[in-house]
Design a protein around this motif. Structure first.
Motif, short mmCIF file in Angstrom:
data_model
loop_
_atom_site.label_atom_id
_atom_site.label_comp_id
_atom_site.label_asym_id
_atom_site.label_seq_id
_atom_site.Cartn_x
_atom_site.Cartn_y
_atom_site.Cartn_z
N GLU A 19 0.94 -1.17 0.05
CA GLU A 19 0.06 -0.05 0.00
C GLU A 19 0.91 1.42 -0.10
O GLU A 19 1.58 1.52 0.97
N PHE A 20 0.26 2.17 -0.70
CA PHE A 20 1.07 3.53 -0.80
C PHE A 20 -0.07 4.48 -0.10
O PHE A 20 0.39 5.55 0.32
N VAL B 14 7.06 -17.39 -4.34
CA VAL B 14 6.38 -16.29 -4.63
C VAL B 14 4.84 -16.54 -4.78
O VAL B 14 4.22 -15.60 -4.29
N ILE B 17 3.48 -16.26 -1.29
CA ILE B 17 3.76 -14.83 -0.83
C ILE B 17 2.62 -13.85 -1.63
O ILE B 17 2.07 -12.97 -1.09
N SER B 21 0.20 -10.31 -0.50
CA SER B 21 0.61 -9.05 -1.21
C SER B 21 -0.63 -8.39 -1.93
O SER B 21 -0.72 -7.30 -1.86
N GLN B 25 -4.08 -4.44 -0.17
CA GLN B 25 -3.25 -3.58 -0.59
C GLN B 25 -4.18 -2.82 -1.55
O GLN B 25 -5.03 -3.35 -1.97
N ASN B 26 -3.88 -1.57 -1.92
CA ASN B 26 -4.47 -0.94 -3.02
C ASN B 26 -3.70 -1.02 -4.35
O ASN B 26 -2.56 -0.44 -4.28
N THR B 84 10.22 -9.92 -13.59
CA THR B 84 9.15 -9.53 -13.06
C THR B 84 9.22 -8.13 -12.74
O THR B 84 9.86 -7.27 -13.38
N GLY B 85 8.35 -7.40 -12.11
CA GLY B 85 8.17 -5.91 -11.91
C GLY B 85 7.27 -5.30 -10.85
O GLY B 85 6.60 -6.05 -10.42
N VAL B 86 7.32 -4.07 -10.83
CA VAL B 86 6.57 -3.36 -9.89
C VAL B 86 5.98 -2.20 -10.63
O VAL B 86 6.69 -1.67 -11.41
N LEU B 88 4.11 2.00 -9.98
CA LEU B 88 3.63 3.20 -9.07
C LEU B 88 2.78 3.75 -10.07
O LEU B 88 2.79 4.48 -11.05
N GLY B 105 0.26 1.18 -5.68
CA GLY B 105 1.44 0.52 -6.18
C GLY B 105 1.03 -0.90 -6.16
O GLY B 105 0.16 -1.31 -5.61
N ASN B 106 1.93 -1.65 -7.30
CA ASN B 106 1.33 -3.01 -7.21
C ASN B 106 2.62 -4.09 -7.82
O ASN B 106 3.51 -3.32 -8.63
N PHE B 107 2.54 -5.02 -7.46
CA PHE B 107 3.45 -6.06 -8.06
C PHE B 107 2.69 -6.45 -9.35
O PHE B 107 1.59 -6.37 -9.67
N LEU B 110 5.33 -11.99 -12.36
CA LEU B 110 6.71 -12.73 -12.25
C LEU B 110 6.45 -14.18 -13.14
O LEU B 110 5.57 -14.87 -13.03
#
Lengths: 466, 418
Positions: A19-20, B14, B17, B21, B25-26, B84-86, B88, B105-107, B110
């Motif tokens: 989370e941001f 992964v 996990i 994750s 989360q947003n 893989t990546g993330v 924003l 933000g997000n994954f 993978l």
């Protein structure tokens, strides 16, 4: 590069992706294109049936005031009450041999309690009782229906004048009413002390002779009911004061026979404690319904429908008049679908002309869960169960006719709604139990059909279509 | 352990996990994510994203191209790819009189790619399929009285996708690909409704559904050199039949009274209303010019109108264009980087008040080679706009930065000198 490097990297990745922003609601967005399936509905069309019911009896002993008087309300119901009290003998008090009786009087201290038409008269009389004041064996209490016999001739008569009291109030002084007793009667109380009568040594013996006193309306012209302080061991306690003089220059010599102080009495059956104070102080309270629409009312199981009493019900302390409230249609709400009760509030109005100002309207009414035979199954508490639910008076100073009471019965409604099935209980609105036996305050309210003072049940509920 | 085993371990780690994750989360902040399964995530990352999302006709031995499994056949015989990546995301949501800005933000993905033989290559990956994130407050009138009812909506969750792809090299010029995907994940909506007249007694509606589903995709790529050395043409296409996501819903309705009392009004586990993911296909064209430039274009179509009868969903057309200055084998580092530009138009599949919630975005990106390896870090910046201000709808303007890493197999070779 080893495996733990990979694990480290992946963990970091998970953290990065966390989370941001946990920001607020996007309040102003979206309302136009999402249809909220939750309905919130206000329903005020549920039927509310009201009845006047009457308690078998009300405890009136162990109070802190003497009330007496008579008044007739706007519906023709006449309330009559008389109060009983006893005096303690004087102990360990001796007079000089030169002492001479002067006079005797009864002193009462009005406590400001008045109910009825106070612009008219209230003439009261005090009689000596011819019957022992007795408590009910089983409970140790005396009830409003219990009347004790007295001598036909009063020992004193007096008129209560409220104007005079107002003056004294302004001076912040405590009003007292002194009623001169006949010298013959007063001398009885003087002689017992002067002669060091053995009657004074033993309370039982004293009480056997002086069984007690009643304070009652002197005639049927009384238009209101008034109250006097009756707290033992206080300077405002009712008393018979005997004045005398002796060789000393002091011309203000007197002694008092005070209201029975139960705490100082370590007699036969009762423990010492304030709980038992004024065990023998009680009030006989009775209503005469014969000239009213309530003439058929009977104590106990009877439910007198408000439709038979000009669409009103009565609530009154002292005699235990109550308003029974039945809401038969709660189960019909299921037909709306899955839902929940948000709030249920009962609104009712006092009848126009039955009050002048806010202080004329009693407050603090309580609600009890009762079965079909008016038997109580406990008090209604607020939905959070932290305190008893009570009526709230919303006095309208500007438009008195718009004065209303509200009573939040959400708890009751929720329980009945959740119970699904037959109604568990009905409601009974009563004068606050803790004050019930010591006040004859009354309230007359309209029912759902009353043309001017309509009772309303406002119910808010949610509804899900699923 | 051989490197394959290690990579499988890493992958399983992964997987374990990943769901954690995702929950809590947003990963998006869009009221439009209330519809369907949520905001559909991009399919391509790394190189694809910067090229406007194209990829049906992309072949690249150094990147895993998720849009077309047939492209797997370019994976070099020695290579073992890991990507893989993330990202924003910054979004400004607006109505005609109000703006709000937020960050998410997000994954992103993978993926491992592995070669079985000269002709058969595979990849295994996990990525978000859709993201759900909305917080809304709606106002409506209370029935029977002149006052209002408010509802706060919170949507979270999203569907994840685990996929296994295979590429078959039929000939040097022609490859076939297929992808098998398994979908799983929660769709959660919590609502709190209260009347203005009694704010202390709100009602809660909590719906939590866990969805599962499978899909299959078939794809091809045809590659042919034309004219000069380094100039060639690629044609690609894919097809996915419609499939369903099904699952179980838990619906809980609770009524609160004051601070202490919470009544359960309704609780039921039931089969969730299945979500239909429509038939879609795509076609792409890629042109490499003299080994220096790449032009690529995709067209994709999804038949959402079959999804329901409420007219909320419309057929979706996606047009993407990409241009890349290809990295050159040069001593100058900057010439070894790739520079990418893209344009993407998505007609959207949601229709609201007669408007399609469409999406247009520009992207620029750079592929940065990691020194002394064939690994690459891909940075992409996208700027776009979705929706409209008309009819009280919401317009979202966003900037999204994505960092994706493509690792070559040297990662999995223990350094003998250590």
């Amino acid at each position: 590069m080893k495996l733990h490097h990979i694990v480290f990297y992946l963990s970091a990745l998970v953290f990065v992706s966390c989370e941001f922003d946990e920001s607020s609601y996007r309040y102003n967005l979206g309302a136009d294109f999402i249809n909220d399936p939750t309905r919130v509905i206000m329903i005020d069309t549920l039927t509310v049936n009201t009845y006047t019911t009457l308690s078998d009896s009300v405890v009136t002993s162990r109070g802190k005031k003497l009330i007496a008087g008579r008044f007739e309300n706007a519906l023709g119901v006449v309330t009559y009450c008389e109060s009983y009290f006893r005096l303690d003998p004087i102990k360990y008090f001796s007079l000089h041999e030169t002492a001479v009786f002067d006079s005797a009087c009864l002193i009462l201290y009005p406590n400001g309690y008045n109910f009825g038409d106070t612009t008219k008269t209230c003439e009261l009389a005090i009689h000596e009782l011819t019957e022992d004041i007795t408590v009910e064996e089983e409970t140790g209490y005396i009830f409003n229906v219990k009347q004790f016999a007295h001598e036909p001739n009063p020992i004193a008569r007096f008129e209560v004048s409220l104007e005079e009291k107002d003056d004294l109030d302004d001076n912040n002084a405590v009003d007292s009413i002194q009623i001169r007793l006949s010298d013959d009667y007063g001398r009885l109380f003087y002689d017992m002390v002067f002669n060091e009568d053995t009657l004074l040594e033993e309370k039982d013996n004293f009480i056997h002779i002086f069984k007690g006193f009643v304070i009652k309306p002197a005639n049927n012209n009384n238009s209101f009911i008034t109250g006097f302080n009756a707290v033992a061991d206080s300077i405002y306690t009712p008393k018979i004061r005997v004045f005398y003089h002796d060789y000393s220059p002091n011309d203000e010599l007197y002694f008092d026979y005070l209201l029975e102080d139960f705490e100082n009495y370590s007699g036969r059956d009762f423990a010492i404690g304030s709980l038992y104070a004024n065990t023998y102080l009680s009030t006989y309270i009775v209503n005469d319904y014969s000239n009213s629409k309530f003439r058929d009312i009977q104590a106990g199981e009877m439910k007198l429908p408000s439709s038979l009493t000009d669409n009103v019900t009565m609530i009154q302390g002292g005699v235990g008049l109550k308003t029974r409230i039945e809401i038969p249609g709660i189960d019909e709400l299921y037909s709306l679908g899955t839902g929940s009760i948000i709030q249920a509030v009962l609104y009712f109005e006092p009848l126009k002309g039955t009050y002048e100002e806010e202080s004329d309207l009693p407050t603090g009414f309580e609600m009890y869960l009762v079965d079909s035979k008016n038997r109580s199954y406990g008090q209604l508490y607020t939905i959070e169960e932290t305190s008893p639910a009570t009526a709230v008076l919303n006095f309208n100073n500007e438009f008195k006719d718009r004065t209303t009471y509200s009573f939040d019965i959400t708890h009751f409604f929720r329980d009945e709604y959740m119970a699904k099935g037959d109604p568990l209980y009905s409601l009974e609105m009563v004068y606050p139990i803790s004050k019930m036996g010591y006040n004859i305050d009354q309230l007359i309210i309209g029912n759902q059909e009353h043309p001017e003072h309509e009772m309303r049940l406002k119910l808010y509920l949610t509804n899900y279509q699923n | 352990m051989d490197r394959f085993t290690i990579s499988i371990f890493a992958f399983i780690t992964v997987l374990l996990i990943f769901p954690l994750s995702v929950i809590g989360q947003n990963n998006t902040s869009s009221p439009y994510s209330k519809f369907g399964v949520g905001d559909l995530a991009s399919i391509g990352y790394g190189r694809n994203l910067a090229l406007g999302g194209t990829g049906i006709a992309l072949r690249d031995p150094y990147h895993i191209n998720l849009k077309n499994p047939a492209s797997l056949t370019t994976v070099d015989s020695m290579n073992f790819l890991f990507e893989t990546g993330v990202n924003l995301l910054n979004t400004t949501s607006s109505t005609f009189d109000y703006d709000e800005n937020y960050w998410d933000g997000n994954f992103t993905h993978l993926v491992l790619a592995h070669r079985y033989s000269n002709r058969v290559m595979s990849s295994l990956g996990v990525m978000p399929y859709s993201n759900i994130g909305y917080r809304l407050r709606t106002l409506k009138s209370l029935e029977g009285e002149d006052s209002f009812v408010l509802t706060d909506w919170v949507g979270t969750g999203g569907i994840n996708k685990i996929f296994y792809s295979l590429g078959f090299k039929v000939s040097d010029k022609f490859s076939l690909g297929t992808e098998f995907a398994y979908y799983y994940g929660p769709v959660i909506e919590n609502r709190k409704t209260w009347a203005q007249v009694q704010t202390e007694n709100p009602t809660y509606y909590n719906s939590s559904s866990n969805y599962n589903g499978v899909s299959v995709k078939a794809a091809f790529q045809y590659y042919t050199p034309i004219g000069d050395k380094g100039t060639n043409l690629i044609i690609g296409g894919y097809f996915t039949p419609g499939h369903k996501l099904w699952g179980e819903s838990k619906v809980l309705i609770q009524q609160q009274y004051g601070t202490a009392i919470l009544d359960t009004i309704y609780f039921k586990k039931e089969r969730a209303r299945s979500i239909y993911v429509p038939l879609s296909y795509g076609a792409g064209l890629g042109l490499t010019l003299k080994g220096k430039y790449l032009l690529t274009a995709d067209y994709e179509m999804s038949f959402w109108d079959a999804v329901n009868s409420e007219n909320t969903y419309k057929n979706q057309s996606v047009y993407s264009l990409g241009f890349e200055v290809l990295p050159q084998d040069d001593l100058n580092y900057f010439k070894r980087c790739a520079y990418r530009f893209g344009l993407h138009y998505d007609s959207g599949y949601i229709q609201s008040k007669g408007y399609n919630i469409d999406d247009i975005r520009l992207s620029i990106g750079v592929g940065l080679p990691v020194l002394r390896s064939a690994s690459m870090m891909n940075l992409t910046l996208e700027a776009g706009q979705r929706g409209t201000l008309n009819s009280g709808l919401i317009r979202e303007r966003y900037m999204k930065m994505t960092v994706a890493f493509s690792f070559q197999d040297f990662w999995f070779i223990p350094r003998k000198l250590n």
